[in-house]
Scaffold this motif. Structure first.
Motif, PDB file in Angstrom:
ATOM      1  N   ILE A 282      26.507  31.753  10.563  1.00  0.00           N
ATOM      2  CA  ILE A 282      25.864  31.333   9.307  1.00  0.00           C
ATOM      3  C   ILE A 282      24.650  30.457   9.607  1.00  0.00           C
ATOM      4  O   ILE A 282      23.565  30.679   9.082  1.00  0.00           O
ATOM      5  N   ARG A 283      24.838  29.488  10.482  1.00  0.00           N
ATOM      6  CA  ARG A 283      23.750  28.566  10.825  1.00  0.00           C
ATOM      7  C   ARG A 283      22.590  29.283  11.516  1.00  0.00           C
ATOM      8  O   ARG A 283      21.427  28.984  11.258  1.00  0.00           O
ATOM      9  N   SER A 284      22.908  30.198  12.412  1.00  0.00           N
ATOM     10  CA  SER A 284      21.839  30.890  13.139  1.00  0.00           C
ATOM     11  C   SER A 284      21.039  31.794  12.224  1.00  0.00           C
ATOM     12  O   SER A 284      19.813  31.873  12.342  1.00  0.00           O
TER      13      SER A 284
ATOM     14  N   VAL B  16      36.103  40.399  11.935  1.00  0.00           N
ATOM     15  CA  VAL B  16      35.385  39.603  10.940  1.00  0.00           C
ATOM     16  C   VAL B  16      33.972  40.138  10.806  1.00  0.00           C
ATOM     17  O   VAL B  16      33.295  40.387  11.807  1.00  0.00           O
ATOM     18  N   TRP B  17      33.555  40.293   9.548  1.00  0.00           N
ATOM     19  CA  TRP B  17      32.185  40.704   9.253  1.00  0.00           C
ATOM     20  C   TRP B  17      31.586  39.729   8.250  1.00  0.00           C
ATOM     21  O   TRP B  17      32.224  39.391   7.251  1.00  0.00           O
ATOM     22  N   LEU B  18      30.352  39.292   8.516  1.00  0.00           N
ATOM     23  CA  LEU B  18      29.615  38.452   7.589  1.00  0.00           C
ATOM     24  C   LEU B  18      28.282  39.131   7.293  1.00  0.00           C
ATOM     25  O   LEU B  18      27.575  39.536   8.211  1.00  0.00           O
ATOM     26  N   HIS B  19      27.977  39.238   6.020  1.00  0.00           N
ATOM     27  CA  HIS B  19      26.723  39.873   5.595  1.00  0.00           C
ATOM     28  C   HIS B  19      25.896  38.850   4.810  1.00  0.00           C
ATOM     29  O   HIS B  19      26.112  38.671   3.608  1.00  0.00           O
ATOM     30  N   PRO B  20      24.963  38.169   5.487  1.00  0.00           N
ATOM     31  CA  PRO B  20      24.142  37.171   4.810  1.00  0.00           C
ATOM     32  C   PRO B  20      22.961  37.803   4.080  1.00  0.00           C
ATOM     33  O   PRO B  20      22.423  38.821   4.512  1.00  0.00           O
ATOM     34  N   VAL B  21      22.595  37.170   2.972  1.00  0.00           N
ATOM     35  CA  VAL B  21      21.417  37.582   2.205  1.00  0.00           C
ATOM     36  C   VAL B  21      20.682  36.307   1.806  1.00  0.00           C
ATOM     37  O   VAL B  21      21.294  35.378   1.283  1.00  0.00           O
TER      38      VAL B  21
ATOM     39  N   ASP C 211      34.320  39.680   5.197  1.00  0.00           N
ATOM     40  CA  ASP C 211      35.627  40.319   5.131  1.00  0.00           C
ATOM     41  C   ASP C 211      36.304  40.179   6.484  1.00  0.00           C
ATOM     42  O   ASP C 211      35.651  39.916   7.496  1.00  0.00           O
ATOM     43  N   SER C 212      37.603  40.362   6.481  1.00  0.00           N
ATOM     44  CA  SER C 212      38.396  40.338   7.697  1.00  0.00           C
ATOM     45  C   SER C 212      39.636  41.184   7.493  1.00  0.00           C
ATOM     46  O   SER C 212      40.068  41.403   6.363  1.00  0.00           O
TER      47      SER C 212
END
Length: 135
Positions: free
Chosen positions: A128-130, A54-59, A70-71
């Motif tokens: 996401i929260r952090s 799992v990858w999360l790319h926050p902006v 994505d996963s």
């Protein structure tokens, strides 16, 4: 308070009586997402604690939170799509106030995800929260 996009998904779920139909709907939501570019699938965006990749790319732009993800697992891509509907477009200051567990509970997910998937979902929410809290 859930976003309009998430409310629309919740309404769709109300018409799906069978959990297998709901499961398929979650997978379809994931398939509809644009894939995360390979250049963003790096250790810094990888979420640990998930059974699958799992990858999360926050902006965060102008105080508004967005993320892409994505996963390698279809159901997890669908869970990412649900989280995007829940969080994307919120002021970054409101991200911590979202009770993701309760909102996703409205969809009946807690009863149908394996322990590993539930742990992975929790890890994504924590990431996401952090990220939002660090702003």
């Amino acid at each position: 308070m859930a976003s309009a996009a998430f409310e629309e998904i919740a309404e769709d779920f109300e018409f799906l009586d069978d959990w297998e139909d709901r499961y398929r709907h979650v997978i379809e939501l994931g398939k509809a997402m644009e894939p995360l570019p390979e250049a963003l699938k790096v250790p810094a965006t990888k979420v640990s604690g998930c059974a699958s990749q799992v990858w999360l790319h926050p902006v965060i732009e102008k105080g508004t939170f967005h993320f892409d993800g994505d996963s390698d697992a279809l159901i997890v891509r669908g869970l990412i799509a649900l989280l995007r509907a829940l969080y994307n477009g919120l002021p970054v200051t409101e991200v911590a106030g979202v009770d993701a567990r309760a909102e996703l509970g409205r969809l009946g997910l807690h009863d149908h995800l394996s322990a590993q998937r539930s742990n992975g979902l929790r890890a994504m929410i924590e990431r996401i929260r952090s990220v939002a809290a660090a702003q």
